[in-house]
Design a protein around this motif. Structure first.
Motif, PDB file in Angstrom:
ATOM      1  N   SER A 127       0.829  -1.203   0.000  1.00 12.97           N
ATOM      2  CA  SER A 127       0.000   0.000   0.000  1.00 12.97           C
ATOM      3  C   SER A 127       0.862   1.252   0.000  1.00 12.97           C
ATOM      4  O   SER A 127       2.041   1.212   0.381  1.00 12.97           O
ATOM      5  N   ALA A 128       0.264   2.358  -0.396  1.00  8.85           N
ATOM      6  CA  ALA A 128       0.980   3.630  -0.389  1.00  8.85           C
ATOM      7  C   ALA A 128       1.520   3.931   1.017  1.00  8.85           C
ATOM      8  O   ALA A 128       2.623   4.444   1.175  1.00  8.85           O
ATOM      9  N   GLU A 129       0.740   3.559   2.010  1.00  8.71           N
ATOM     10  CA  GLU A 129       1.154   3.798   3.397  1.00  8.71           C
ATOM     11  C   GLU A 129       2.464   3.068   3.724  1.00  8.71           C
ATOM     12  O   GLU A 129       3.320   3.579   4.443  1.00  8.71           O
TER      13      GLU A 129
ATOM     14  N   LEU B 188       5.447   4.902   1.376  1.00 10.16           N
ATOM     15  CA  LEU B 188       5.896   6.282   1.602  1.00 10.16           C
ATOM     16  C   LEU B 188       7.138   6.423   2.491  1.00 10.16           C
ATOM     17  O   LEU B 188       7.999   7.254   2.215  1.00 10.16           O
TER      18      LEU B 188
ATOM     19  N   LYS C  32      10.732   6.911   1.078  1.00 15.40           N
ATOM     20  CA  LYS C  32      11.202   8.226   0.661  1.00 15.40           C
ATOM     21  C   LYS C  32      12.161   8.823   1.699  1.00 15.40           C
ATOM     22  O   LYS C  32      13.193   9.391   1.353  1.00 15.40           O
TER      23      LYS C  32
ATOM     24  N   LYS D 274      -2.786   3.628  -6.364  1.00 18.05           N
ATOM     25  CA  LYS D 274      -1.881   4.206  -5.369  1.00 18.05           C
ATOM     26  C   LYS D 274      -1.305   5.547  -5.818  1.00 18.05           C
ATOM     27  O   LYS D 274      -0.662   6.249  -5.044  1.00 18.05           O
TER      28      LYS D 274
ATOM     29  N   PRO E 280      -2.261   8.656  -6.527  1.00 23.63           N
ATOM     30  CA  PRO E 280      -2.422   9.978  -5.899  1.00 23.63           C
ATOM     31  C   PRO E 280      -1.428  10.210  -4.768  1.00 23.63           C
ATOM     32  O   PRO E 280      -0.936  11.319  -4.594  1.00 23.63           O
ATOM     33  N   GLU E 281      -1.089   9.138  -4.019  1.00 17.30           N
ATOM     34  CA  GLU E 281      -0.160   9.313  -2.902  1.00 17.30           C
ATOM     35  C   GLU E 281       1.310   9.223  -3.327  1.00 17.30           C
ATOM     36  O   GLU E 281       2.186   9.733  -2.645  1.00 17.30           O
ATOM     37  N   LEU E 282       1.567   8.561  -4.431  1.00  9.73           N
ATOM     38  CA  LEU E 282       2.972   8.338  -4.833  1.00  9.73           C
ATOM     39  C   LEU E 282       3.485   9.393  -5.802  1.00  9.73           C
ATOM     40  O   LEU E 282       4.677   9.688  -5.854  1.00  9.73           O
ATOM     41  N   GLN E 283       2.537   9.931  -6.571  1.00 13.40           N
ATOM     42  CA  GLN E 283       2.887  10.871  -7.634  1.00 13.40           C
ATOM     43  C   GLN E 283       3.737  12.023  -7.127  1.00 13.40           C
ATOM     44  O   GLN E 283       3.414  12.642  -6.119  1.00 13.40           O
TER      45      GLN E 283
ATOM     46  N   ARG F 233       6.453  11.937  -5.655  1.00 14.71           N
ATOM     47  CA  ARG F 233       7.341  11.567  -4.549  1.00 14.71           C
ATOM     48  C   ARG F 233       8.423  10.585  -4.982  1.00 14.71           C
ATOM     49  O   ARG F 233       9.502  10.535  -4.403  1.00 14.71           O
TER      50      ARG F 233
END
Ligand code: PLP
Length: 228
Positions: A38-40, A43, A46, A64, A66-69, A71
């Motif tokens: 998951s994006a969670e 993240l 990073k 996923k 929207p949260e990864l873009q 980054r």
């Protein structure tokens, strides 16, 4: 997994890559393969200095995104259907699995429409496993020449997926053979083709890959643990 554990695992992979590359090769770039996570979970990478990730399914990636873009640099590493290219053309920095002319043409067309040029790797087939895709070694030069004129793509090098095996000697041979192919193609200086990246090595064999001159490794389970 805690952030500390994640950091410990990434550090270990980096250290082993460094040792395996030794004085002979530059240390390969680590692409963290984040499929099924998951994006969670992704993240925190990073914060420990991982800047590039690999995903192999368009639909999962879109979920996923929207949260990864913005980054991470996102590499598409799995088999890609032509009708899905349009969906990801704005979202990924590289498509590593180009192994057919129609797919290369579709990426070219969609990238042109999007006003960009897409970095791609040509997937080759070291063990000749047909079901896994990849261009046979002996056909790679002709394949490169055929796709070189497509201005919507920029060929940056080769990618290979090795067979699943515990036979260390066999794997050594395949990695060596793939690096030789890469060197041979680079020495040809084909017009419109860059040969700078060689993406090979996964969790089970990234050290062998680094010892044979991979420039990128794609590592998932050695970072995140086995997939369920
Ligand atoms: C899943 C995958 C990887 C990473 O596999 P791990 O064994 O989990 O490191 C690398 N490359 C491709 C093409 C993949 O699909």
């Amino acid at each position: 997994m805690t952030r500390e554990e994640l950091e410990r695992r990434v550090c270990r992979v980096r250290q082993e890559l460094e040792e395996a590359a030794g004085d002979r090769w530059p240390v390969p770039k680590l692409i963290a393969v984040t499929k099924t996570h998951s994006a969670e979970e992704i993240l925190p990478l990073k914060e420990i200095g991982v800047t590039e990730i690999g995903e192999n399914r368009v639909q999962e990636l879109k979920g996923k995104l929207p949260e990864l873009q913005g980054r991470f640099g996102i590499h598409l590493i799995g088999r890609l259907q032509r009708n899905k290219v349009r969906q990801i053309i704005h979202d990924v920095c590289m498509i590593q699995s180009v192994d057919s002319v129609p797919l290369a043409e579709e990426i070219h067309t969609r990238a042109r429409t999007a006003g960009k040029r897409m970095d791609v790797l040509v997937e080759v087939s070291p063990a000749g496993e047909e079901q896994k895709g990849g261009v046979p070694f002996e056909a790679t030069a002709a394949f490169l020449k055929e796709i070189a004129p497509l201005e919507g793509i920029r060929v940056r090098g080769l990618m290979a997926v090795m067979p699943l095996t515990d036979d260390r000697e066999y794997l050594d041979g395949l990695f060596a053979k793939t690096r030789e192919l890469f060197d041979r193609l680079r020495d040809k200086r084909l017009s419109g083709i860059e040969m700078e990246e060689l993406s090979m090595g996964m969790s089970g064999d990234y050290q062998i890959a680094a010892a044979h001159g991979a420039t990128m490794v794609r590592v998932g389970s050695a970072i995140f643990g086995p997939r369920g």
